[in-house]
Design a protein around this motif. Structure first.
Motif: not given
Length: 219
Positions: A56-62
């Motif tokens: 769910v929680r990721m950089p650039v685009l979640d």
């Protein structure tokens, strides 16, 4: 047939752990790893996996927006959302974006493998009753950014079936409620999913809530 999997997580150790579990099975293969949501969308488009494990929680685009893009592009890949929390508002947002279910990151290896296989077959990982509990708890805190599918496409009977799916009834229970055969109910369910462009039964439950056919129950 070998099931193709993309693992999307910004933590390299998590991706490595999932790869080791998945690649140890003869019928599963990790074909790509993504460290952010944008890369997950790209790899899904290029590699055409059967299942995407999406943090769910990721950089650039979640992971939620990545799931939404994958579904919007018409990919046949099923998305399983990874979370560190049992259930939270992000799960509802992911389901509304088109995810077929969610998994905890501390899932046991055998359960992870079973979940991938089940989802790849087109079966919803979450029972409708589980989906309904999640929606009851968090629906008001996770507004949808897309309009729900148009119910005008459904017949009166299909609308009844969608309402009962939203109430977490099985095909057998719907058949008894409407005095129909299970085979007829199955045909109606297939028609509902096809006409509304829904990927699985979990998405039908979400649609029933979004249209007000089913109301959140009090805690």
């Amino acid at each position: 047939m070998t099931l193709r999997v993309v693992v999307a997580d910004d933590q390299a150790l998590v991706r490595t752990g999932f790869r080791m579990i998945i690649d140890a099975r003869d019928d599963l293969e990790v074909v790509g790893e993504a460290s952010d949501g944008r890369e997950a969308v790209r790899l899904t488009r290029e590699l055409r996996p059967d299942v995407v494990l999406m943090d769910v929680r990721m950089p650039v685009l979640d992971g939620i927006e990545a799931t939404r893009e994958i579904v919007a592009r018409g990919s046949e890949a099923r998305v399983l959302v990874l979370t560190t929390w049992d259930v939270d508002a992000h799960v509802v947002a992911a389901l509304r974006a088109g995810a077929s279910g969610f998994l905890l990151k501390d899932i046991r290896p055998a359960e992870l493998v079973d979940a991938i296989r089940l989802t790849a077959r087109g079966d919803a990982l979450l029972a409708p009753s589980v989906t309904r509990r999640v929606l009851d708890r968090f629906l008001r805190t996770a507004p949808d950014l897309r309009p729900p599918p148009d119910l005008e496409r459904l017949s009166g009977r299909e609308r009844e079936v969608l309402t009962l799916i939203g109430q977490a009834l099985s095909n057998a229970e719907i058949a008894r409620r409407l005095d129909l055969s299970e085979a007829t109910v199955k045909n109606h369910v297939t028609g509902v999913l096809r006409k509304l462009g829904l990927r699985d039964r979990v998405q039908a439950v979400v649609a029933a809530y979004d249209h007000g056919l089913v109301r959140p129950r009090d805690p």
